[in-house]
Design a protein around this motif. Structure first.
Motif, PDB file in Angstrom:
ATOM      1  N   VAL A  57      -6.378   7.010  13.353  1.00 13.17           N
ATOM      2  CA  VAL A  57      -7.047   8.300  13.236  1.00 13.17           C
ATOM      3  C   VAL A  57      -8.197   8.361  14.231  1.00 13.17           C
ATOM      4  O   VAL A  57      -8.875   7.368  14.480  1.00 13.17           O
ATOM      5  CB  VAL A  57      -7.546   8.550  11.790  1.00 13.17           C
ATOM      6  N   ASN A  58      -8.368   9.531  14.830  1.00 14.48           N
ATOM      7  CA  ASN A  58      -9.519   9.832  15.675  1.00 14.48           C
ATOM      8  C   ASN A  58     -10.244  10.996  15.023  1.00 14.48           C
ATOM      9  O   ASN A  58      -9.680  12.079  14.864  1.00 14.48           O
ATOM     10  CB  ASN A  58      -9.098  10.219  17.096  1.00 14.48           C
ATOM     11  N   ALA A  68     -10.186   4.661  13.877  1.00 15.36           N
ATOM     12  CA  ALA A  68      -9.761   3.603  12.958  1.00 15.36           C
ATOM     13  C   ALA A  68      -8.258   3.427  13.110  1.00 15.36           C
ATOM     14  O   ALA A  68      -7.526   4.397  13.284  1.00 15.36           O
ATOM     15  CB  ALA A  68     -10.113   3.944  11.527  1.00 15.36           C
ATOM     16  N   GLU A  69      -7.812   2.167  13.062  1.00 16.00           N
ATOM     17  CA  GLU A  69      -6.390   1.861  13.242  1.00 16.00           C
ATOM     18  C   GLU A  69      -6.023   0.700  12.334  1.00 16.00           C
ATOM     19  O   GLU A  69      -6.809  -0.230  12.144  1.00 16.00           O
ATOM     20  CB  GLU A  69      -6.133   1.494  14.697  1.00 16.00           C
ATOM     21  N   CYS A  70      -4.813   0.754  11.782  1.00 14.14           N
ATOM     22  CA  CYS A  70      -4.374  -0.303  10.891  1.00 14.14           C
ATOM     23  C   CYS A  70      -2.856  -0.400  10.906  1.00 14.14           C
ATOM     24  O   CYS A  70      -2.165   0.598  11.106  1.00 14.14           O
ATOM     25  CB  CYS A  70      -4.857   0.000   9.471  1.00 14.14           C
ATOM     26  N   THR A  71      -2.334  -1.616  10.739  1.00 12.01           N
ATOM     27  CA  THR A  71      -0.896  -1.831  10.653  1.00 12.01           C
ATOM     28  C   THR A  71      -0.575  -2.578   9.365  1.00 12.01           C
ATOM     29  O   THR A  71      -1.371  -3.386   8.890  1.00 12.01           O
ATOM     30  CB  THR A  71      -0.366  -2.647  11.843  1.00 12.01           C
ATOM     31  N   ALA A  72       0.598  -2.277   8.806  1.00 14.80           N
ATOM     32  CA  ALA A  72       1.052  -2.937   7.585  1.00 14.80           C
ATOM     33  C   ALA A  72       2.570  -2.814   7.519  1.00 14.80           C
ATOM     34  O   ALA A  72       3.190  -2.134   8.345  1.00 14.80           O
ATOM     35  CB  ALA A  72       0.408  -2.316   6.357  1.00 14.80           C
ATOM     36  N   GLU A  73       3.167  -3.480   6.547  1.00 16.45           N
ATOM     37  CA  GLU A  73       4.612  -3.394   6.381  1.00 16.45           C
ATOM     38  C   GLU A  73       5.023  -2.072   5.748  1.00 16.45           C
ATOM     39  O   GLU A  73       6.135  -1.608   5.937  1.00 16.45           O
ATOM     40  CB  GLU A  73       5.112  -4.556   5.529  1.00 16.45           C
ATOM     41  N   MET A  83      -7.883   4.518   5.945  1.00 17.74           N
ATOM     42  CA  MET A  83      -8.863   5.425   5.349  1.00 17.74           C
ATOM     43  C   MET A  83     -10.082   4.663   4.835  1.00 17.74           C
ATOM     44  O   MET A  83     -11.196   5.180   4.884  1.00 17.74           O
ATOM     45  CB  MET A  83      -8.230   6.232   4.210  1.00 17.74           C
ATOM     46  N   GLU A  84      -9.884   3.443   4.344  1.00 14.95           N
ATOM     47  CA  GLU A  84     -11.029   2.628   3.934  1.00 14.95           C
ATOM     48  C   GLU A  84     -11.918   2.311   5.131  1.00 14.95           C
ATOM     49  O   GLU A  84     -13.156   2.398   5.042  1.00 14.95           O
ATOM     50  CB  GLU A  84     -10.554   1.334   3.280  1.00 14.95           C
ATOM     51  N   LYS A  85     -11.309   1.940   6.252  1.00 22.28           N
ATOM     52  CA  LYS A  85     -12.086   1.662   7.466  1.00 22.28           C
ATOM     53  C   LYS A  85     -12.820   2.909   7.931  1.00 22.28           C
ATOM     54  O   LYS A  85     -13.993   2.861   8.304  1.00 22.28           O
ATOM     55  CB  LYS A  85     -11.166   1.173   8.587  1.00 22.28           C
ATOM     56  N   LEU A  86     -12.117   4.042   7.910  1.00 24.46           N
ATOM     57  CA  LEU A  86     -12.716   5.296   8.349  1.00 24.46           C
ATOM     58  C   LEU A  86     -13.879   5.685   7.450  1.00 24.46           C
ATOM     59  O   LEU A  86     -14.930   6.129   7.939  1.00 24.46           O
ATOM     60  CB  LEU A  86     -11.655   6.400   8.361  1.00 24.46           C
ATOM     61  N   ASP A  87     -13.725   5.502   6.156  1.00 27.16           N
ATOM     62  CA  ASP A  87     -14.791   5.829   5.211  1.00 27.16           C
ATOM     63  C   ASP A  87     -16.034   5.000   5.484  1.00 27.16           C
ATOM     64  O   ASP A  87     -17.157   5.518   5.493  1.00 27.16           O
ATOM     65  CB  ASP A  87     -14.294   5.616   3.784  1.00 27.16           C
ATOM     66  N   LYS A  88     -15.858   3.704   5.728  1.00 26.52           N
ATOM     67  CA  LYS A  88     -17.002   2.834   6.033  1.00 26.52           C
ATOM     68  C   LYS A  88     -17.700   3.271   7.314  1.00 26.52           C
ATOM     69  O   LYS A  88     -18.927   3.293   7.395  1.00 26.52           O
ATOM     70  CB  LYS A  88     -16.545   1.384   6.173  1.00 26.52           C
ATOM     71  N   GLN A  89     -16.910   3.633   8.329  1.00 28.81           N
ATOM     72  CA  GLN A  89     -17.509   4.036   9.602  1.00 28.81           C
ATOM     73  C   GLN A  89     -18.252   5.361   9.470  1.00 28.81           C
ATOM     74  O   GLN A  89     -19.326   5.536  10.048  1.00 28.81           O
ATOM     75  CB  GLN A  89     -16.429   4.144  10.682  1.00 28.81           C
TER      76      GLN A  89
END
Length: 121
Positions: A57-58, A68-73, A83-89
């Motif tokens: 997301v930008n 914020a960027e994230c990868t998972a299975e 969204m957790e990373k974005l919320d913290k930022q």
């Protein structure tokens, strides 16, 4: 505020769109000066046996871009972590903006020299 949700090598279903929008609402209630949001959801295949779901997301704010960027299975897990990373930022950025309301050094030294009668030493 413009919200753009795109998919790379993945079909965006209405359920995924609704999920992203509800998660964004939770993040954006902390901060109301958002100009533009661009969400990119995709599938990466770094190895044949390991397919990864990627969410990034930008978030364009007034004079700032938060990424914020994230990868998972699982795509939903990647969206949650992103969204957790974005919320913290966003909270950190909001704190920086509001953290400049400190008392001047001149007033602080006067309070130390002339304590009020309520304070006990």
């Amino acid at each position: 505020m413009n919200v753009l949700i795109t998919g790379q090598h993945v079909e965006l279903t209405p359920a995924i769109r609704d999920y992203v929008e509800t998660k964004l609402e939770k993040v954006l209630r902390h901060f109301d000066q958002v100009v533009d949001v661009a969400v990119i959801l995709g599938v990466e295949a770094p190895a044949e046996k390991d397919k990864r779901q990627r969410a990034e997301v930008n978030l364009r704010l007034k004079g700032e871009v938060v990424h914020a960027e994230c990868t998972a299975e699982n795509l939903y897990a990647a969206i949650d972590m992103m969204m957790e990373k974005l919320d913290k930022q966003v909270l950190k950025y909001k704190g920086k903006i509001q953290g400049h309301r400190q008392e001047s050094a001149k007033r602080a030294s006067e309070d130390i020299l002339n304590p009020t009668s309520d304070e006990t030493l």
